[in-house]
Design a protein around this motif. Structure first.
Motif, PDB file in Angstrom:
ATOM      1  N   MET A   1     -35.256  -8.292 -10.925  1.00 23.10           N
ATOM      2  CA  MET A   1     -34.301  -9.176 -11.558  1.00 23.10           C
ATOM      3  C   MET A   1     -34.646 -10.645 -11.300  1.00 23.10           C
ATOM      4  N   SER A   2     -35.200 -10.926 -10.147  1.00 22.43           N
ATOM      5  CA  SER A   2     -35.513 -12.322  -9.827  1.00 22.43           C
ATOM      6  C   SER A   2     -36.696 -12.834 -10.667  1.00 22.43           C
ATOM      7  N   ILE A   3     -37.489 -11.926 -11.224  1.00 24.88           N
ATOM      8  CA  ILE A   3     -38.608 -12.358 -12.066  1.00 24.88           C
ATOM      9  C   ILE A   3     -38.104 -13.032 -13.337  1.00 24.88           C
ATOM     10  N   LEU A   4     -36.910 -12.656 -13.795  1.00 21.53           N
ATOM     11  CA  LEU A   4     -36.336 -13.289 -14.976  1.00 21.53           C
ATOM     12  C   LEU A   4     -36.064 -14.770 -14.731  1.00 21.53           C
ATOM     13  N   LEU A   5     -35.746 -15.126 -13.515  1.00 25.28           N
ATOM     14  CA  LEU A   5     -35.495 -16.527 -13.190  1.00 25.28           C
ATOM     15  C   LEU A   5     -36.768 -17.363 -13.346  1.00 25.28           C
ATOM     16  N   MET A   6     -37.912 -16.727 -13.279  1.00 25.44           N
ATOM     17  CA  MET A   6     -39.170 -17.434 -13.465  1.00 25.44           C
ATOM     18  C   MET A   6     -39.667 -17.303 -14.907  1.00 25.44           C
ATOM     19  N   LEU A   7     -39.512 -16.132 -15.514  1.00 24.74           N
ATOM     20  CA  LEU A   7     -40.050 -15.911 -16.848  1.00 24.74           C
ATOM     21  C   LEU A   7     -39.301 -16.653 -17.950  1.00 24.74           C
ATOM     22  N   ILE A   8     -38.003 -16.790 -17.819  1.00 24.83           N
ATOM     23  CA  ILE A   8     -37.221 -17.479 -18.856  1.00 24.83           C
ATOM     24  C   ILE A   8     -37.621 -18.950 -18.954  1.00 24.83           C
ATOM     25  N   PRO A   9     -37.695 -19.702 -17.865  1.00 29.07           N
ATOM     26  CA  PRO A   9     -38.151 -21.101 -18.002  1.00 29.07           C
ATOM     27  C   PRO A   9     -39.592 -21.216 -18.506  1.00 29.07           C
ATOM     28  N   ILE A  10     -40.474 -20.312 -18.074  1.00 28.75           N
ATOM     29  CA  ILE A  10     -41.854 -20.352 -18.551  1.00 28.75           C
ATOM     30  C   ILE A  10     -41.899 -20.116 -20.058  1.00 28.75           C
ATOM     31  N   SER A  11     -41.123 -19.172 -20.545  1.00 30.01           N
ATOM     32  CA  SER A  11     -41.109 -18.892 -21.978  1.00 30.01           C
ATOM     33  C   SER A  11     -40.517 -20.067 -22.757  1.00 30.01           C
ATOM     34  N   LEU A  12     -39.518 -20.736 -22.205  1.00 33.84           N
ATOM     35  CA  LEU A  12     -38.951 -21.898 -22.885  1.00 33.84           C
ATOM     36  C   LEU A  12     -39.950 -23.061 -22.938  1.00 33.84           C
ATOM     37  N   VAL A  13     -40.724 -23.234 -21.884  1.00 31.22           N
ATOM     38  CA  VAL A  13     -41.753 -24.279 -21.877  1.00 31.22           C
ATOM     39  C   VAL A  13     -42.826 -23.958 -22.915  1.00 31.22           C
ATOM     40  N   LEU A  14     -43.261 -22.708 -22.974  1.00 32.42           N
ATOM     41  CA  LEU A  14     -44.262 -22.320 -23.972  1.00 32.42           C
ATOM     42  C   LEU A  14     -43.731 -22.469 -25.393  1.00 32.42           C
ATOM     43  N   LEU A  15     -42.464 -22.155 -25.603  1.00 30.58           N
ATOM     44  CA  LEU A  15     -41.846 -22.344 -26.910  1.00 30.58           C
ATOM     45  C   LEU A  15     -41.831 -23.823 -27.276  1.00 30.58           C
ATOM     46  N   GLY A  16     -41.500 -24.659 -26.312  1.00 31.66           N
ATOM     47  CA  GLY A  16     -41.496 -26.106 -26.556  1.00 31.66           C
ATOM     48  C   GLY A  16     -42.884 -26.620 -26.901  1.00 31.66           C
ATOM     49  N   LEU A  17     -43.921 -26.113 -26.226  1.00 30.90           N
ATOM     50  CA  LEU A  17     -45.298 -26.513 -26.535  1.00 30.90           C
ATOM     51  C   LEU A  17     -45.697 -26.068 -27.939  1.00 30.90           C
ATOM     52  N   ALA A  18     -45.289 -24.882 -28.336  1.00 29.54           N
ATOM     53  CA  ALA A  18     -45.617 -24.383 -29.666  1.00 29.54           C
ATOM     54  C   ALA A  18     -44.925 -25.217 -30.739  1.00 29.54           C
ATOM     55  N   VAL A  19     -43.684 -25.572 -30.523  1.00 30.49           N
ATOM     56  CA  VAL A  19     -42.959 -26.405 -31.486  1.00 30.49           C
ATOM     57  C   VAL A  19     -43.593 -27.793 -31.560  1.00 30.49           C
ATOM     58  N   ALA A  20     -43.966 -28.344 -30.420  1.00 35.50           N
ATOM     59  CA  ALA A  20     -44.609 -29.661 -30.397  1.00 35.50           C
ATOM     60  C   ALA A  20     -45.951 -29.621 -31.120  1.00 35.50           C
ATOM     61  N   ALA A  21     -46.733 -28.556 -30.946  1.00 30.74           N
ATOM     62  CA  ALA A  21     -48.013 -28.433 -31.638  1.00 30.74           C
ATOM     63  C   ALA A  21     -47.801 -28.310 -33.143  1.00 30.74           C
ATOM     64  N   PHE A  22     -46.778 -27.597 -33.557  1.00 31.41           N
ATOM     65  CA  PHE A  22     -46.484 -27.459 -34.980  1.00 31.41           C
ATOM     66  C   PHE A  22     -46.085 -28.801 -35.584  1.00 31.41           C
ATOM     67  N   ILE A  23     -45.219 -29.535 -34.897  1.00 30.10           N
ATOM     68  CA  ILE A  23     -44.793 -30.847 -35.387  1.00 30.10           C
ATOM     69  C   ILE A  23     -45.985 -31.798 -35.450  1.00 30.10           C
ATOM     70  N   TRP A  24     -46.857 -31.754 -34.447  1.00 28.29           N
ATOM     71  CA  TRP A  24     -48.056 -32.595 -34.447  1.00 28.29           C
ATOM     72  C   TRP A  24     -48.947 -32.273 -35.648  1.00 28.29           C
ATOM     73  N   ALA A  25     -49.119 -30.985 -35.949  1.00 27.27           N
ATOM     74  CA  ALA A  25     -49.962 -30.580 -37.070  1.00 27.27           C
ATOM     75  C   ALA A  25     -49.356 -31.017 -38.400  1.00 27.27           C
ATOM     76  N   VAL A  26     -48.054 -30.946 -38.525  1.00 26.55           N
ATOM     77  CA  VAL A  26     -47.406 -31.378 -39.767  1.00 26.55           C
ATOM     78  C   VAL A  26     -47.563 -32.880 -39.946  1.00 26.55           C
ATOM     79  N   LYS A  27     -47.400 -33.642 -38.887  1.00 27.19           N
ATOM     80  CA  LYS A  27     -47.539 -35.099 -38.982  1.00 27.19           C
ATOM     81  C   LYS A  27     -48.972 -35.518 -39.269  1.00 27.19           C
ATOM     82  N   ARG A  28     -49.947 -34.731 -38.842  1.00 31.02           N
ATOM     83  CA  ARG A  28     -51.360 -35.051 -39.077  1.00 31.02           C
ATOM     84  C   ARG A  28     -51.837 -34.601 -40.451  1.00 31.02           C
TER      85      ARG A  28
END
Length: 72
Positions: A1-28
């Protein structure tokens, strides 16, 4: 159960990076013209590509060999 405390923030950071990469590609402009690259393959281009003037012709001799082309 304690692994969820680590995996959820990691997944949110990766989601944020993916969204940022998509926005960067659209702007370019990566998604501006989606049709032309697919049609370029159909173009009949039998002529060879022009040589770039900065490209030197291939050398006849091996590096370090005398100018006669034969090693001594």
């Amino acid at each position: 159960m304690s692994i969820l405390l680590m995996l959820i923030p990691i997944s949110l950071v990766l989601l944020g990076l993916a969204v940022a990469a998509f926005i960067w590609a659209v702007k370019r402009g990566q998604f501006d013209d989606l049709d032309t690259p697919a049609l370029d393959i159909l173009e009949d281009n039998d002529r060879p590509a022009p040589r770039h003037p900065a490209v030197a012709p291939p050398a006849d001799d091996v590096a370090g060999a005398p100018s006669g082309g034969r090693p001594e």
